[in-house]
Design a protein around this motif. Structure first.
Motif, short mmCIF file in Angstrom:
data_model
loop_
_atom_site.label_atom_id
_atom_site.label_comp_id
_atom_site.label_asym_id
_atom_site.label_seq_id
_atom_site.Cartn_x
_atom_site.Cartn_y
_atom_site.Cartn_z
N ILE A 1 0.83 -1.27 -0.01
CA ILE A 1 -0.05 0.02 -0.08
C ILE A 1 0.94 1.18 0.10
O ILE A 1 0.55 2.27 -0.81
N LEU A 2 1.89 1.40 0.83
CA LEU A 2 2.68 2.48 0.89
C LEU A 2 3.38 2.55 -0.35
O LEU A 2 3.46 3.95 -0.75
N TYR A 3 3.73 1.72 -1.11
CA TYR A 3 4.56 1.77 -2.46
C TYR A 3 3.67 2.68 -3.19
O TYR A 3 3.97 3.49 -4.07
N HIS A 4 2.11 1.99 -3.47
CA HIS A 4 1.49 2.61 -4.27
C HIS A 4 0.91 3.85 -4.05
O HIS A 4 0.18 4.86 -4.88
N SER A 6 3.37 6.04 -2.97
CA SER A 6 4.51 6.66 -3.40
C SER A 6 5.09 7.06 -2.00
O SER A 6 5.87 8.07 -1.93
N LYS A 7 4.79 6.45 -0.94
CA LYS A 7 5.55 6.60 0.47
C LYS A 7 6.90 5.62 0.51
O LYS A 7 7.04 4.81 1.31
N ILE A 14 9.83 -0.74 6.12
CA ILE A 14 9.14 -1.91 6.36
C ILE A 14 9.83 -3.33 5.67
O ILE A 14 9.91 -4.27 6.22
N PHE A 15 10.08 -2.86 4.35
CA PHE A 15 10.89 -4.15 3.62
C PHE A 15 12.05 -4.65 4.46
O PHE A 15 12.30 -5.88 4.59
N PHE A 40 14.23 1.29 -7.22
CA PHE A 40 14.31 1.66 -8.70
C PHE A 40 13.54 2.92 -8.83
O PHE A 40 13.72 3.81 -9.61
N ASN A 41 12.07 3.02 -8.17
CA ASN A 41 11.10 4.12 -8.51
C ASN A 41 11.69 5.44 -7.64
O ASN A 41 11.47 6.56 -8.24
#
Length: 70
Positions: A1-4, A6-7, A14-15, A40-41
Motif C-alpha cells: 500500500i505504501l508503495y502505491h 509513493s511513500k 518496512i521491507f 528503482f522508483n
C-alpha cells in the motif's frame, strides 16, 4: 500500500524490517524484489540492482527481477 501511495521511504523501512525477520526463501526473494522496485522508483539504481541480484539468487524464475536489473 505504501508503495502505491509513493511513500517510498516508509516502504523501504518496512521491507528492511521484514527481510531481517523472515527465513522462508520465497518470501525473502519477494521482499527483496519489492524493495528493489522501491529503490528503482526512487532512482537508487545501484541499490535496485543489488536487491534484484539477491532476489534472483533466491528465485531465478521471476521475469520482473531480470527486467529491473537490466
Amino acid at each position: 500500500i505504501l508503495y502505491h501511495q509513493s511513500k517510498y521511504e516508509d516502504a523501504l523501512k518496512i521491507f528492511d524490517s521484514v527481510i531481517k525477520r523472515i527465513s522462508n526463501q520465497d518470501k525473502v526473494a519477494l521482499a527483496k524484489g519489492n524493495r528493489g522496485l522501491v529503490h528503482f522508483n526512487m532512482k537508487h539504481y545501484k541499490e535496485a540492482v543489488e536487491d534484484m541480484n539477491e532476489a534472483l539468487g533466491y528465485d531465478g524464475s521471476v521475469a520482473q527481477y531480470y527486467a529491473i536489473r537490466g
